[in-house]
Design an enzyme around this catalytic site. Structure first.
Site, mmCIF file in Angstrom:
data_model
loop_
_atom_site.group_PDB
_atom_site.id
_atom_site.type_symbol
_atom_site.label_atom_id
_atom_site.label_comp_id
_atom_site.label_asym_id
_atom_site.label_seq_id
_atom_site.Cartn_x
_atom_site.Cartn_y
_atom_site.Cartn_z
ATOM 1 N N GLN A 1 41.496 57.563 51.599
ATOM 2 C CA GLN A 1 43.174 58.770 51.595
ATOM 3 C C GLN A 1 42.984 60.263 51.667
ATOM 4 O O GLN A 1 43.514 60.736 51.537
ATOM 5 C CB GLN A 1 44.273 58.244 51.069
ATOM 6 N N ARG B 1 43.143 57.669 38.134
ATOM 7 C CA ARG B 1 42.748 56.259 39.242
ATOM 8 C C ARG B 1 42.145 56.713 40.154
ATOM 9 O O ARG B 1 42.934 57.153 40.692
ATOM 10 C CB ARG B 1 44.121 55.459 38.690
ATOM 11 N N HIS C 1 39.222 48.878 47.394
ATOM 12 C CA HIS C 1 40.895 49.727 47.555
ATOM 13 C C HIS C 1 40.558 50.369 49.222
ATOM 14 O O HIS C 1 40.707 51.035 49.674
ATOM 15 C CB HIS C 1 41.427 51.242 47.744
ATOM 16 N N ASN D 1 42.238 45.942 45.078
ATOM 17 C CA ASN D 1 44.223 47.145 44.696
ATOM 18 C C ASN D 1 45.090 46.309 45.772
ATOM 19 O O ASN D 1 44.810 45.917 47.654
ATOM 20 C CB ASN D 1 44.156 48.394 44.992
ATOM 21 N N GLU D 2 45.959 45.541 45.635
ATOM 22 C CA GLU D 2 47.085 45.358 46.791
ATOM 23 C C GLU D 2 46.454 43.998 47.403
ATOM 24 O O GLU D 2 46.372 43.945 48.426
ATOM 25 C CB GLU D 2 48.074 45.995 46.744
ATOM 26 N N ASN E 1 52.160 47.801 41.202
ATOM 27 C CA ASN E 1 52.485 48.582 42.058
ATOM 28 C C ASN E 1 53.876 48.142 42.446
ATOM 29 O O ASN E 1 54.142 47.235 43.144
ATOM 30 C CB ASN E 1 51.544 48.843 43.228
ATOM 31 N N TYR F 1 57.752 49.958 44.216
ATOM 32 C CA TYR F 1 58.364 50.741 44.787
ATOM 33 C C TYR F 1 59.186 50.615 45.545
ATOM 34 O O TYR F 1 60.155 51.667 45.694
ATOM 35 C CB TYR F 1 57.326 51.302 46.164
ATOM 36 N N GLU G 1 51.008 51.994 40.267
ATOM 37 C CA GLU G 1 51.470 52.913 41.756
ATOM 38 C C GLU G 1 53.147 53.069 40.735
ATOM 39 O O GLU G 1 53.479 52.025 40.785
ATOM 40 C CB GLU G 1 50.831 52.454 41.948
ATOM 41 N N TRP H 1 52.096 57.837 41.723
ATOM 42 C CA TRP H 1 51.193 57.472 43.142
ATOM 43 C C TRP H 1 52.379 58.122 43.898
ATOM 44 O O TRP H 1 53.825 58.589 44.223
ATOM 45 C CB TRP H 1 51.221 56.055 43.576
ATOM 46 N N GLU I 1 48.084 58.954 55.058
ATOM 47 C CA GLU I 1 48.863 57.175 54.134
ATOM 48 C C GLU I 1 48.820 56.005 55.217
ATOM 49 O O GLU I 1 49.331 55.662 56.210
ATOM 50 C CB GLU I 1 50.632 57.883 54.378
ATOM 51 N N TRP I 2 47.381 55.729 55.510
ATOM 52 C CA TRP I 2 47.366 54.419 56.287
ATOM 53 C C TRP I 2 47.543 54.752 57.524
ATOM 54 O O TRP I 2 47.171 55.515 58.185
ATOM 55 C CB TRP I 2 47.468 52.892 55.577
ATOM 56 N N PHE J 1 53.358 61.888 49.491
ATOM 57 C CA PHE J 1 53.568 60.665 48.847
ATOM 58 C C PHE J 1 53.543 61.825 47.544
ATOM 59 O O PHE J 1 53.843 61.465 46.650
ATOM 60 C CB PHE J 1 53.207 59.331 47.983
#
Length: 555
Positions: free
Chosen positions: A48, A106, A152, A197-198, A370, A372, A432, A482, A489-490, A498
């Protein structure tokens, strides 16, 4: 083990009594309100922000291939070829983090930057190792702690092409080689590692709705909006026209996967990657490197649409188990949560062997969460699809008309749920937390830096975390914003922002602190107001004799 098998949602669904009312003013919070030693940091991930996608020997990741081969799959057709150019600007960013008062940074290590061919037999990229050595040394020289994520999502593309990547058990052996190099090269200074990650996001977005690579969609596009939640706040589900109705592979004739079980196969392989990594660290490195290792899991909070409906209450619990419990229960207890065992066809949810189960049990020293947003959930009694989204038997509904689903009280309820459900939980770090703005090309940088929604978002979430620490004794040890800066952003490209720092992607990736960055500087410095100016456009210039020498480059 906690009440894992039951459906007592008293600790899951009390939406009528939010922990800290959203209308409360939490602007006077200061870091000294939190326990001594509480860590505050900011975060990024390699793909990213770094750019330099083929510089200094780096190999291609699946995200390089996905964004450049199929740009129509990214909202604005963009990619991470340049991104925030942090590969060249990391020193100025780290210096700015320290100036704001952060304790930690991080970031993730790009697997193909270390192993361009995915495994050691194809060659180790010393320039990649040199780069991350410099990043780590710079973080430490500025008095901060590096928190390093090993995976990630940037899987080496060669492994995807060779054996379908995460769908193959072979990925565990190749990941093992990558992480052992990282521990050997960086572990003398890195004291906080996270393996993955996730994994939920990689699994569901890559193998259920198909919006992430390798885009193996098993969910009909028209069902995505109600069967699966979005990844983060500010994101919307793709329109049906933009989600593939078939599996678009050049090698489709060799595709031996199964839509109904792909997600479960990938999740299982990711869990084995995690367990194998932790086993390597604990047996070979932890004794003398004295670090800790954990995993980062994401989980939206789920609230029953009808709190008086037993079916909706059970659906909310099921939604949490199919997101958080899918990975947390195995790393604590060596098996899947009962809701998954009950609702997933046994031929799709392969159990762990006794040896695998033992390796998974207790395989985290800390848990990264994480968080949101929060959704309403109702039961779906007649799912018309197969696979993960159908097995869950849930429909997700936005909690507000904006679709942002901002619910600071949700993080309090989630922390309470984790504490009460997983009674052997280790310390928690909020790895996050953040909210996005839609990019508005009509705004100047100065205008875009006015971000009151983000300021209040962080204030309110911090207030709820503090309440969970003080009133129900949840062991939370840290909080990572985050993100440090606007980034790629993907699947949304650069259409979402963000960051607490604005990045002007049209003018040399110049950074400008947003109002949220200024609030954090004030928060982290206590009562002292901190003034931040724009970060320099120039290549990093060291301001301290303690900062390591600039990395040598060959032309």
């Amino acid at each position: 083990m906690g009440d894992q098998g039951g459906n007592n949602l008293a600790i899951v669904s009390p939406r009528e009594q939010p922990a800290v009312p959203i209308e409360q003013d939490n602007s006077n919070l200061r870091r000294f309100d939190f326990p001594e030693g509480f860590i505050f940091g900011s975060g990024t991930s390699a793909y990213q922000v770094e750019g330099a996608y083929a510089t200094d020997g780096k190999g291609l990741s699946i995200w390089d291939d996905f964004t450049m081969r199929t740009p129509n799959r990214i909202t604005d057709g963009s990619n991470g070829v340049l991104a925030c150019d942090m590969y060249n600007r990391y020193k100025e960013d780290i210096r700015a983090m320290k100036a704001m008062g952060f304790d930690a940074y991080r970031f993730s290590i790009s697997w193909p930057r270390i192993l361009p061919g995915g495994r050691t037999s194809v060659g180790i990229n010393r320039k990649g190792i040199e780069y991350y050595n410099d990043v780590i040394d710079t973080v430490i020289a500025h008095g901060m702690m590096p928190f390093v994520t090993l995976f990630h999502w940037d899987l080496p593309d060669i492994l995807q092409k060779e054996y379908h990547g995460l769908l193959s058990r072979k990925v565990v052996d190749d990941f093992k080689e990558f992480v052992e190099i990282c521990f050997w090269e960086f572990g003398d200074r890195v004291k906080f590692w996270t393996t993955l990650n996730e994994p939920w996001t990689v699994t569901t977005f890559g193998y259920v709705d198909g919006t992430f690579p390798p885009s193996k969609a098993s969910l009909p596009p028209e069902a995505a909006a109600t069967k699966l939640p979005a990844h983060r706040t500010g994101q919307s589900r793709k329109s049906p026209a933009s989600i593939p109705k078939t599996r678009p592979y050049s090698d489709v004739k060799y595709d031996m996967s199964h839509p109904a079980k792909d997600a479960y196969t990938v999740a299982r392989n990711l869990l084995l990657c995690h367990a194998t990594t932790v086993n390597i660290y604990r047996t070979k490195f932890q004794g003398f490197q004295k670090g800790q290792i954990g995993i980062v899991l994401n989980s939206h909070w789920a609230v029953p649409l009808d709190k008086d409906s037993p079916d909706d209450v059970a659906a909310a619990r099921r939604a949490v188990d199919f997101m958080l419990g899918w990975f947390l229960y195995p790393v604590l207890y060596g098996r899947y949560p009962q809701n998954m065992i009950d609702f997933v066809p046994p031929e799709n949810l392969a159990p762990f062997s006794p040896g695998e189960s033992e390796m998974l049990k207790g395989s985290i020293d800390f848990l990264g969460i994480n968080y949101y947003m929060t959704y309403y959930v109702t039961t779906d009694t007649t799912p018309d699809i197969v696979g993960y989204a159908g097995d869950m038997r849930c429909k997700v509904i936005n909690i507000d008309e904006s679709g942002l689903n901002i619910a600071p009280w949700g993080i309090y309820q989630q922390l309470a749920y984790i504490k009460n459900t997983y009674t052997t939980i280790p310390p928690i770090i909020i790895s996050e937390n953040g909210v996005a703005d839609k990019d508005d090309p009509k705004k100047t940088a100065k205008q875009a830096c006015v971000d009151p929604t983000r300021v209040k978002y962080h204030q309110d979430h911090l207030a709820n975390i503090l309440k969970a620490i003080n009133e129900i004794n949840v062991d939370v040890r840290g909080y990572f914003v985050w993100s440090w800066c606007d980034n790629f952003e993907w699947a949304e490209g650069y259409t979402l922002r963000f960051g607490i720092n604005y990045v002007d992607f049209m003018h040399n990736q110049t950074r400008y602190p947003k109002d949220s960055a200024k609030w954090f500087a004030k928060f982290l410095m206590g009562e002292k107001e901190k003034t931040l100016g724009p970060v320099s456009n120039k290549r990093p210039i060291e301001d301290s004799g303690n900062v390591p020498e600039k990395r040598s480059r060959t032309t």
